[in-house]
Structure formats: C-alpha cells, structure tokens
Design an enzyme around this catalytic site. Structure first.
Site, PDB file in Angstrom:
ATOM      1  N   ASP A  95       0.921  -1.462  -0.269  1.00 55.59           N
ATOM      2  CA  ASP A  95      -0.022   0.206  -0.079  1.00 55.59           C
ATOM      3  C   ASP A  95       0.953   1.008   0.258  1.00 55.59           C
ATOM      4  OD1 ASP A  95      -1.927   1.099   2.412  1.00 55.59           O
ATOM      5  OD2 ASP A  95      -2.503   1.700   0.669  1.00 55.59           O
ATOM      6  N   ASP A 137       0.201   5.138   0.753  1.00 57.57           N
ATOM      7  CA  ASP A 137      -0.508   5.682   1.665  1.00 57.57           C
ATOM      8  C   ASP A 137      -0.450   5.699   3.549  1.00 57.57           C
ATOM      9  OD1 ASP A 137      -2.928   6.829  -0.707  1.00 57.57           O
ATOM     10  OD2 ASP A 137      -0.968   8.568   0.226  1.00 57.57           O
ATOM     11  N   HIS A 170      -9.340   9.468   5.663  1.00 58.68           N
ATOM     12  CA  HIS A 170      -8.044   9.639   5.714  1.00 58.68           C
ATOM     13  C   HIS A 170      -7.560  10.641   6.620  1.00 58.68           C
ATOM     14  CE1 HIS A 170      -8.366   7.333   2.078  1.00 58.68           C
ATOM     15  NE2 HIS A 170      -9.174   8.307   1.145  1.00 58.68           N
ATOM     16  N   LYS A 180      -9.370  -2.292  -2.713  1.00 65.78           N
ATOM     17  CA  LYS A 180      -9.303  -3.135  -1.411  1.00 65.78           C
ATOM     18  C   LYS A 180     -10.661  -2.448  -0.701  1.00 65.78           C
ATOM     19  CE  LYS A 180      -5.240  -0.684  -0.837  1.00 65.78           C
ATOM     20  NZ  LYS A 180      -4.278  -0.388   0.018  1.00 65.78           N
ATOM     21  N   ASP A 213      -1.140  -0.297   5.866  1.00 68.48           N
ATOM     22  CA  ASP A 213      -1.755  -0.086   7.336  1.00 68.48           C
ATOM     23  C   ASP A 213      -2.698   0.602   8.001  1.00 68.48           C
ATOM     24  OD1 ASP A 213      -2.251   3.395   7.147  1.00 68.48           O
ATOM     25  OD2 ASP A 213      -2.051   2.135   5.475  1.00 68.48           O
TER      26      ASP A 213
END
Lengths: 309, 311
Positions: A33, A35, A192, A223, A248
């Site tokens: 991933d 970020d 986010h 995802k 994460d």
C-alpha cells in the site's frame, strides 16, 4: 505459518531481524500500500526508498496497490521519483482509478457512457482506456429539477471528489434508477487522516450517500475487494502463496490480503494500531480474524538490516 | 404480552368502515407529501377532508419529515393549496422538532453546525438556538485548512441542495469531538420528482456524514417517536385515540407502530399495496411494523364515508 493459517488463526506477530530475513527469502512478490506505508503525503517514510530498491535488486517483484484514486498512474510515477523511489515503473502501480477503468473496459465491457463522480485521476484513466464519460458539466444554477440527463449512461463510477456536490449525487441517483446501469465505487475508504488531527472524508462517504439514495449496493473495485489482485494476476504471473501484502489499514489492506489468500503484514506508520489488531485477534466474532495481520513491523525500514549480507 | 403477536391487518377500507374507524379516534395525524399534496398539486378532496374532520370535533395535525420550509411557510402553502383552516400550531415538521430538541431536550450550550436549508436555519433562529454563521458565497480556506468554530457543540444534517465536499469535511471534523451532538432531521433516503427523477433525501446526506465520522446520528423525524412526543407534550394526545395517515411504509407506518398509534396507508404517494402485502407476508418479525392497519386509495375516501351516513 501455513498450519496456523489453515485454522484461520493469524499470528499478529511483531517480527524483526532474522525473522524478517526469512520472510523476505520466502516471498517473491511484495505488494505495498502507499499512504502510511511508503510515504505520508509528500514525505517518504524514512528508509522506504531503500527498501524498495533493495527488494528489486534482490530480484523480488514489487507492486504498489493503492485505493488512492486521485492521480493517474503517470502522475504516481512522478511522485515516486520526487520522493526518492527511483526505480518504480508505471506497470508496477495499481491504483483503484486504473483498475476501475480496466473493469469497465475488460470485465463489464460497458457499451455507453460512464457518469463519473471523481477527479483527475479517475477521468484520466478512463480517457486512457478509451471509455467515454460525462460529469462535471453542471451550470452553476443547475438543479436536479431542471438539469439535462444524458440518455446513454450505462454505468456510474464514484470515487474521491473534493468538488462533490448535491447535484452530482442527484444525477447519479437518477441514472441508477435504471437497474441495467452499473454501480461502481473506486473504493470505500471512509476517511483519511490529515495533519493536525483533521480528517478528510473518503470515497466511502460519497458511496454511502449514493447507496442510500438509490437503495443499491456499489460494486467495489479497490481493497478489500480482490479485484485489484486479479488485475495484477492478469498482467503478471503471480502465485498468491509467494506474496506478501504490506499495509497500514486493517479493514482495507489486511482484509484484502485475506480475501486474496496472501500473507499479510501490518506496518505501524499509518492508520491502524497494534492494539486494534490484537482486539480483532482476540474477538469472538470469527469474521474479525480476516482483519488480523500475520506479521507486524514498526516501519518497513525494519526490512533494511535483512539486506545487509 | 406473550403470545400476543401484533399482526396488523393491512385492510383496505371505505365507506362505513372508514366512518367507524374515524368515530373511534379523537386525533388524526397526516403526513403531507404524497398524502394531502404532491409537490404543488393538492390531492383532490384533501382540503375538504381536513375541514370535515375538524367539524366532527377531531384534532388534526400535520407531521412531516420535510425540513425545507419553516412552519410559517407551510401555513402559506396550505392556504395556497386550498386548506383554509390550518394553524401553524398544528404543523410539526422535522425542522421545527429538531430546533425543539436542541433547545428543550439537549439544552444545547454552544452553536450548531447546520447542513440544511432555510427551513432548518429559520426554525433554529426562532427557537433561539445559535448557529454557525457562514458566508457561503465567499468560502474561506481549502479542504485542508478551512476555519473551524470552537463553539460548535452539535451538528445537524438535513436536506441541502447546496451540500458539498467542504460541508461534509467540516461536519466530520466537528464530530471528532465526542461531546458534539450528531442529529439528523430525518432518515428519508430519496424523494420522487416529476418525470421519474428522484432527489436524494436527508438520509443520504446523513449516511455520508456517518461514514466520515464513524458515528451514528440521532434521528428526529419519523420513524423515530420524537415528533410524536413533541405533539403530545403540547396537546396531551392519547396514542390509543390517534390515527396516523401516511404514504411511506418505512417512515409513516413504522412511526405509527413505534408510537403505539393505529396506522393507515394512503396510495397517493410512494408506497404500494403490493409492498405492504410483501411486508405482511414476510417471515421477518421486524417487517410486521411496516404493515399498516388500514389502507385507502386516497384520503378523499373519507368524504364519502360521511356522506353515506347522511344519504
């Protein structure tokens, strides 16, 4: 670990040193991933560029699997370069915007236009895939009562859109009254984190609004849906057993790994915490096991000692 | 209550059956959209029905999730559509009740951040509930650094044709404070427009804010009982003497069930008889609450119920 996996019990084990080295030897494909894993915004995680280039030097296949649909892939290549990841090629990057375009072109084979709620990332990928789309052409005083609705919209695609408006939501809802019109979401990330404790609403919010307004459920490209792994597999020969998914976010990256049959690693430089992973592991609810990572590291920079021969 | 399964009948009634039902009730609560009017078009006979019921000594109330107008504006609409005897006190909208909740139940100390239109803003001002004043024509800041008002102690979400990403972002930032209340005027998912179009409802916008904030809203409007509690507290209503008339099974009929009222579905609006029967035939016990006691084609059928007696 294969034995433990067979019973659905994931270790959630923090590993270091030689354990990491053994893991790196055992796997050929590394899916990262972005970020919170290799960078935060415009800053690379310390050591991450070296991890990526070391893996590549050691003959590993490295892919980047991101729900972030705000950039086209060429733009991602520029970002990788800008942040010090000097050997990442476009072909290694799988974003939810790119995969949404692939889905529309190759799986749904959509005949007609796509109504898009999304930004440059999504539009650019649709353009590159040769998929006609509409969206963003609203007059400032337009309303759902008086606006034009295109007649040949055969799919609605919703992704992150910081220019989201009520009118876009209303138009999409009207298009989705037709049960033959497909309903796709790039991803359903709810929010986010930003600097200073603020949060940014994710694509999941816009998708929720549209699901309620239409009474329909979106088909999710990103995802934890396995589709992005199918995209990778269709372009490269990938064996799930040889893969490690590093992310994460438990509810996105770890679940994705579980859904695709991949070993999973949580890195603690992003959203999810060790405590939460342990709570999922200790929970009675068997569905929560899919959120539990096999392995945990503080940061992917912990891979670096393993490369020192 | 063991063994007493509440199986509502879903009986289509007319004529003397309607008369018998109405004679047994003191209070009639009408939803508006789809029941007494559709947009700017009155349901034929509806004004006469309201007058008739009042002549018979009934108390008549209007209970609507539509939060786009303040009550005074509803009074004008009633007059415009031919209802000559509807008083502001008889109108309970989700906007009015949201303001009442913030002032009297939550006893809010601080400001409200409002996603909504003039209906909500005016009711809050009339109730003396402070709101965040924003100059929406001159937006300040980007989605990353817009200013946040430190006095916000509640977020209220309602129908808002000017809803956009920044409003969503601000709302979810305010809601990061767990002491900040989270209210929704109503849960309606969508509303029908002309020509097969729909407009997303408050419920749709609320879903976006719920997802962004990982919190659930407290819903003021139907099917939550709060609006009935508002009416009952002002007019001392007995649920057993009250009939709820609506057009949406998941909103009006469920509301009636939740508040202990008899319910009547009218077929001039959103829900169909087939849907009502579908809920009745369902195995899921929760679905039973969506089944009306009675069904009429239109509330205009009340008129002939009284004419029959006199004829």
């Amino acid at each position: 670990m294969a034995g433990a996996r067979a019973f659905g019990f994931k270790g959630c084990r923090k590993i270091g040193g030689s354990q990491i080295r053994n893991l790196l030897n055992a796997k050929d494909f590394f899916l990262f991933d972005c970020d919170g894993v290799i960078w935060h915004g415009e800053k690379a995680i310390i050591g991450a560029p070296k991890v990526v280039s070391s893996l590549i030097k050691h003959g590993k296949n490295v892919f980047f699997v991101t729900n972030n649909c705000t950039r086209p892939r060429e733009n991602y290549v520029n970002k990788f370069y800008r942040l010090g990841f000097t050997d990442v090629m476009q072909e290694q990057i799988f974003s939810s915007s790119y995969c949404s375009a692939l889905y529309l072109r190759d799986v749904a084979k959509v005949q007609g236009k796509v109504y898009v709620i999304g930004g440059e990332g999504v539009r650019n990928e649709l353009l590159q895939a040769g998929i006609p789309f509409v969206g963003d052409e609203d007059a400032p005083d337009g309303t759902i009562f008086n606006c034009a609705l295109a007649s040949d919209v055969k799919a609605v695609l919703v992704g992150h859109d910081d220019k989201f408006t009520f009118l876009k939501l209303a138009k999409a809802s009207c298009y989705l009254r037709d049960p033959d019109c497909l309903f796709l979401a790039t991803d359903v990330d709810p929010w986010h984190p930003l600097q200073d404790g603020r949060i940014l609403p994710g694509s999941g919010c816009l998708t929720s609004a549209l699901e309620v307004a239409t009474g329909r459920k979106a088909m999710v490209i990103g995802k934890p849906s396995p589709f992005m792994f199918e995209c990778i597999s269709s372009q490269f020969r990938v064996d799930p057993a040889q893969c490690l998914m590093v992310g994460d976010r438990l509810e996105t990256d770890m679940l994705f790994g579980a859904n695709c049959g991949l070993d999973t690693m949580l890195t603690l430089t992003g959203i999810s915490q060790m405590k939460t992973a342990q709570e999922y592991r200790d929970s009675d609810h068997s569905a929560n096991q899919s959120f539990v990572p096999d392995y945990v590291v503080d940061t992917i920079a912990d891979f670096l000692p393993a490369f020192e021969d | 209550m063991a063994g007493l399964v509440s199986s509502r009948g879903c009986h289509k009634i007319r004529g003397s059956q309607i008369r018998e039902l109405l004679d047994s009730k003191l209070n009639v609560l009408f939803d508006c959209d789809g029941v007494i009017w559709n947009g700017e078009t009155v349901v034929a006979g509806a004004p006469e029905v309201v007058t008739l019921l009042k002549q018979q000594g009934k108390k008549v109330f209007f209970i609507t999730n539509n939060c786009t107008r303040p009550r005074a504006s509803y009074v004008t609409k009633f007059i415009r559509l031919g209802f000559t005897d509807v008083a502001e006190e008889e109108i309970f909208s989700s906007a009015y009740c949201s303001a009442a909740y913030l002032r009297d139940v939550a006893k809010l100390q601080g400001k409200v951040y409002v996603i909504g239109c003039q209906g909500v803003v005016k009711e809050l001002r009339e109730a003396g509930v402070p709101i965040v004043e924003e100059d929406t024509d001159a937006p300040t800041g980007t989605i990353y650094d817009y200013p946040l008002d430190p006095d916000v102690k509640a977020v209220l979400v309602g129908y808002d044709e000017k809803f956009d990403f920044i409003k969503l972002a601000k709302a979810c930032c305010y809601l990061q404070n767990t002491e900040c209340l989270f209210l929704a005027t109503d849960p309606d998912p969508w509303h029908p427009l002309r020509g097969g179009r729909i407009t997303p409802g408050s419920g749709s916008l609320t879903a976006a804010v719920e997802t962004a904030s990982s919190r659930k809203a407290t819903v003021i409007g139907k099917p939550s009982c709060f609006m009935f509690e508002c009416i009952a507290s002002q007019f001392n209503l007995d649920p057993g003497q009250s009939l709820m008339v609506g057009d949406r099974l998941e909103t009006d009929i469920l509301f009636g069930a939740n508040c202990g009222l008899d319910t009547m579905l009218t077929l001039t609006g959103v829900s169909t008889l087939e849907e009502a029967h579908g809920y009745k035939d369902s195995d899921d016990p929760e679905r039973k609450d969506f089944v009306p006691d009675y069904v009429v084609e239109t509330i205009a059928d009340f008129i002939e119920a009284y004419e029959e007696e006199e004829g």
